[in-house]
Design a protein around this motif. Structure first.
Motif, PDB file in Angstrom:
ATOM      1  N   LYS A   1       0.119  -3.168 -14.011  1.00 52.34           N
ATOM      2  CA  LYS A   1       0.561  -2.435 -12.831  1.00 52.34           C
ATOM      3  C   LYS A   1       2.041  -2.639 -12.484  1.00 52.34           C
ATOM      4  O   LYS A   1       2.389  -2.957 -11.349  1.00 52.34           O
ATOM      5  CB  LYS A   1      -0.328  -2.767 -11.648  1.00 52.34           C
ATOM      6  CG  LYS A   1      -1.799  -2.466 -11.924  1.00 52.34           C
ATOM      7  CD  LYS A   1      -2.432  -1.693 -10.839  1.00 52.34           C
ATOM      8  CE  LYS A   1      -3.899  -1.390 -11.030  1.00 52.34           C
ATOM      9  NZ  LYS A   1      -4.392  -1.172 -12.349  1.00 52.34           N
TER      10      LYS A   1
ATOM     11  N   LEU B   1       2.140   1.636  -3.528  1.00 57.29           N
ATOM     12  CA  LEU B   1       1.090   2.133  -4.413  1.00 57.29           C
ATOM     13  C   LEU B   1       0.852   3.625  -4.202  1.00 57.29           C
ATOM     14  O   LEU B   1       0.780   4.402  -5.153  1.00 57.29           O
ATOM     15  CB  LEU B   1      -0.203   1.335  -4.193  1.00 57.29           C
ATOM     16  CG  LEU B   1      -1.409   1.718  -5.039  1.00 57.29           C
ATOM     17  CD1 LEU B   1      -1.113   1.587  -6.529  1.00 57.29           C
ATOM     18  CD2 LEU B   1      -2.609   0.846  -4.659  1.00 57.29           C
TER      19      LEU B   1
ATOM     20  N   ASN C   1      -7.486  -7.553  -2.491  1.00 60.17           N
ATOM     21  CA  ASN C   1      -8.302  -8.220  -3.505  1.00 60.17           C
ATOM     22  C   ASN C   1      -7.565  -8.505  -4.803  1.00 60.17           C
ATOM     23  O   ASN C   1      -8.183  -8.922  -5.778  1.00 60.17           O
ATOM     24  CB  ASN C   1      -9.544  -7.361  -3.799  1.00 60.17           C
ATOM     25  CG  ASN C   1     -10.456  -7.273  -2.613  1.00 60.17           C
ATOM     26  OD1 ASN C   1     -10.939  -8.289  -2.119  1.00 60.17           O
ATOM     27  ND2 ASN C   1     -10.661  -6.069  -2.104  1.00 60.17           N
ATOM     28  N   VAL C   2      -6.266  -8.306  -4.847  1.00 62.01           N
ATOM     29  CA  VAL C   2      -5.534  -8.419  -6.108  1.00 62.01           C
ATOM     30  C   VAL C   2      -5.284  -9.864  -6.539  1.00 62.01           C
ATOM     31  O   VAL C   2      -5.278 -10.160  -7.727  1.00 62.01           O
ATOM     32  CB  VAL C   2      -4.220  -7.607  -6.059  1.00 62.01           C
ATOM     33  CG1 VAL C   2      -3.124  -8.354  -5.317  1.00 62.01           C
ATOM     34  CG2 VAL C   2      -3.766  -7.236  -7.447  1.00 62.01           C
TER      35      VAL C   2
ATOM     36  N   ASP D   1      -8.101   2.699   0.750  1.00 60.05           N
ATOM     37  CA  ASP D   1      -8.330   2.299  -0.647  1.00 60.05           C
ATOM     38  C   ASP D   1      -7.160   1.476  -1.174  1.00 60.05           C
ATOM     39  O   ASP D   1      -7.353   0.493  -1.894  1.00 60.05           O
ATOM     40  CB  ASP D   1      -8.543   3.522  -1.543  1.00 60.05           C
ATOM     41  CG  ASP D   1      -9.895   4.177  -1.322  1.00 60.05           C
ATOM     42  OD1 ASP D   1     -10.795   3.544  -0.731  1.00 60.05           O
ATOM     43  OD2 ASP D   1     -10.052   5.344  -1.742  1.00 60.05           O
ATOM     44  N   ALA D   2      -5.938   1.855  -0.814  1.00 57.30           N
ATOM     45  CA  ALA D   2      -4.765   1.096  -1.241  1.00 57.30           C
ATOM     46  C   ALA D   2      -4.786  -0.299  -0.618  1.00 57.30           C
ATOM     47  O   ALA D   2      -4.543  -1.299  -1.304  1.00 57.30           O
ATOM     48  CB  ALA D   2      -3.486   1.841  -0.861  1.00 57.30           C
TER      49      ALA D   2
ATOM     50  N   SER E   1       0.832  -1.208   0.000  1.00 62.83           N
ATOM     51  CA  SER E   1       0.000   0.000   0.000  1.00 62.83           C
ATOM     52  C   SER E   1       0.861   1.251   0.000  1.00 62.83           C
ATOM     53  O   SER E   1       0.561   2.218  -0.713  1.00 62.83           O
ATOM     54  CB  SER E   1      -0.947  -0.006   1.202  1.00 62.83           C
ATOM     55  OG  SER E   1      -1.897  -1.032   1.057  1.00 62.83           O
TER      56      SER E   1
ATOM     57  N   GLN F   1      -7.388  -1.977   0.413  1.00 61.55           N
ATOM     58  CA  GLN F   1      -8.486  -2.743  -0.198  1.00 61.55           C
ATOM     59  C   GLN F   1      -8.066  -3.276  -1.565  1.00 61.55           C
ATOM     60  O   GLN F   1      -8.368  -4.421  -1.912  1.00 61.55           O
ATOM     61  CB  GLN F   1      -9.731  -1.878  -0.320  1.00 61.55           C
ATOM     62  CG  GLN F   1     -10.908  -2.627  -0.902  1.00 61.55           C
ATOM     63  CD  GLN F   1     -12.155  -1.759  -1.000  1.00 61.55           C
ATOM     64  OE1 GLN F   1     -12.119  -0.546  -0.825  1.00 61.55           O
ATOM     65  NE2 GLN F   1     -13.269  -2.391  -1.281  1.00 61.55           N
ATOM     66  N   TYR F   2      -7.366  -2.456  -2.342  1.00 58.14           N
ATOM     67  CA  TYR F   2      -6.904  -2.911  -3.646  1.00 58.14           C
ATOM     68  C   TYR F   2      -6.036  -4.154  -3.479  1.00 58.14           C
ATOM     69  O   TYR F   2      -6.268  -5.182  -4.126  1.00 58.14           O
ATOM     70  CB  TYR F   2      -6.118  -1.808  -4.376  1.00 58.14           C
ATOM     71  CG  TYR F   2      -5.436  -2.363  -5.595  1.00 58.14           C
ATOM     72  CD1 TYR F   2      -6.185  -2.675  -6.737  1.00 58.14           C
ATOM     73  CD2 TYR F   2      -4.084  -2.669  -5.590  1.00 58.14           C
ATOM     74  CE1 TYR F   2      -5.574  -3.248  -7.838  1.00 58.14           C
ATOM     75  CE2 TYR F   2      -3.477  -3.240  -6.689  1.00 58.14           C
ATOM     76  CZ  TYR F   2      -4.229  -3.530  -7.813  1.00 58.14           C
ATOM     77  OH  TYR F   2      -3.628  -4.111  -8.893  1.00 58.14           O
ATOM     78  N   TRP F   3      -5.017  -4.077  -2.631  1.00 55.31           N
ATOM     79  CA  TRP F   3      -4.082  -5.188  -2.494  1.00 55.31           C
ATOM     80  C   TRP F   3      -4.734  -6.423  -1.889  1.00 55.31           C
ATOM     81  O   TRP F   3      -4.404  -7.549  -2.265  1.00 55.31           O
ATOM     82  CB  TRP F   3      -2.856  -4.772  -1.671  1.00 55.31           C
ATOM     83  CG  TRP F   3      -1.962  -3.874  -2.447  1.00 55.31           C
ATOM     84  CD1 TRP F   3      -1.715  -2.552  -2.197  1.00 55.31           C
ATOM     85  CD2 TRP F   3      -1.219  -4.191  -3.622  1.00 55.31           C
ATOM     86  NE1 TRP F   3      -0.855  -2.039  -3.139  1.00 55.31           N
ATOM     87  CE2 TRP F   3      -0.532  -3.031  -4.029  1.00 55.31           C
ATOM     88  CE3 TRP F   3      -1.053  -5.360  -4.371  1.00 55.31           C
ATOM     89  CZ2 TRP F   3       0.300  -3.001  -5.142  1.00 55.31           C
ATOM     90  CZ3 TRP F   3      -0.229  -5.322  -5.475  1.00 55.31           C
ATOM     91  CH2 TRP F   3       0.442  -4.155  -5.864  1.00 55.31           C
TER      92      TRP F   3
ATOM     93  N   PHE G   1      -5.297   4.826 -10.455  1.00 55.67           N
ATOM     94  CA  PHE G   1      -5.626   5.594  -9.263  1.00 55.67           C
ATOM     95  C   PHE G   1      -5.197   7.043  -9.446  1.00 55.67           C
ATOM     96  O   PHE G   1      -4.289   7.330 -10.212  1.00 55.67           O
ATOM     97  CB  PHE G   1      -4.903   5.020  -8.035  1.00 55.67           C
ATOM     98  CG  PHE G   1      -5.253   3.596  -7.734  1.00 55.67           C
ATOM     99  CD1 PHE G   1      -6.347   3.288  -6.943  1.00 55.67           C
ATOM    100  CD2 PHE G   1      -4.494   2.555  -8.254  1.00 55.67           C
ATOM    101  CE1 PHE G   1      -6.676   1.965  -6.666  1.00 55.67           C
ATOM    102  CE2 PHE G   1      -4.816   1.226  -7.989  1.00 55.67           C
ATOM    103  CZ  PHE G   1      -5.908   0.936  -7.186  1.00 55.67           C
TER     104      PHE G   1
END
Length: 175
Positions: free
Chosen positions: A96, A30, A57-58, A50-51, A27, A53-55, A42
């Protein structure tokens, strides 16, 4: 050239199987690259939740995450998305690619891309695709790795200042 090979020897590329132990560091990475202007989906300011949450679920089926570590810190990442469609079992997408601003110009992006390509080949993929914002330094990296520009889509992604930027689609036959 000699300095680069010495530096490259200190970079370790690994496949990330479990994200939990790395979420905070990923995070931070990111947030740093987004604040530094990277166009990776982003906009700044990117908040920590938010960062995270992204990771969290990646790692989905068909997604392989590679970590570059230098000095026991995550210095960069790249994702290999294996197409899950019946008609796409021969292709994968690079997604990414990130290098921490403190670790740029050390060959990390190149090593991550080479590892992703090597893995794609081992998994029987013959085509890699990716896209990146027009004009970004990553365009030079992708071209130097043999990726071919397949097209340009105008007004594809919004930048921090509200401007709509074009994206360049690249591909590479790898077998």
């Amino acid at each position: 050239m000699e300095n680069r090979s010495k530096t490259a020897n200190t970079i370790k590329i690994e496949n990330c199987i479990s994200i939990e132990e790395h979420v905070n560091e990923l995070s931070t990475l990111l947030i740093q690259v987004v604040e530094d202007g990277a166009s990776i989906g982003f906009l700044p300011p990117l908040n920590r939740s938010d960062a995270n949450q992204y990771w969290e679920n990646v790692l989905n089926p068909g997604v392989i995450l590679f970590l570059a570590k230098m000095n026991n810190e995550i210095a960069g990442t790249v994702q290999l998305h294996l197409c899950q469609k019946q008609n796409g079992g021969h292709r994968a997408e690079i997604a990414k690619l990130m290098t921490h601003p403190n670790y740029r110009r050390k060959g990390i992006g190149r090593l991550l891309m080479e590892k992703a390509q090597e893995t794609a080949i081992k998994m029987g993929r013959t085509l890699l695709v990716l896209d990146t914002r027009e004009g970004d330094p990553s365009n030079l990296l992708y071209s130097s790795l043999g990726f071919i520009q397949g097209g340009r889509i105008p007004n594809y992604a919004r930048s921090e200042n509200g401007q709509l930027d074009a994206t360049i689609i690249y591909y590479k036959n790898i077998m």
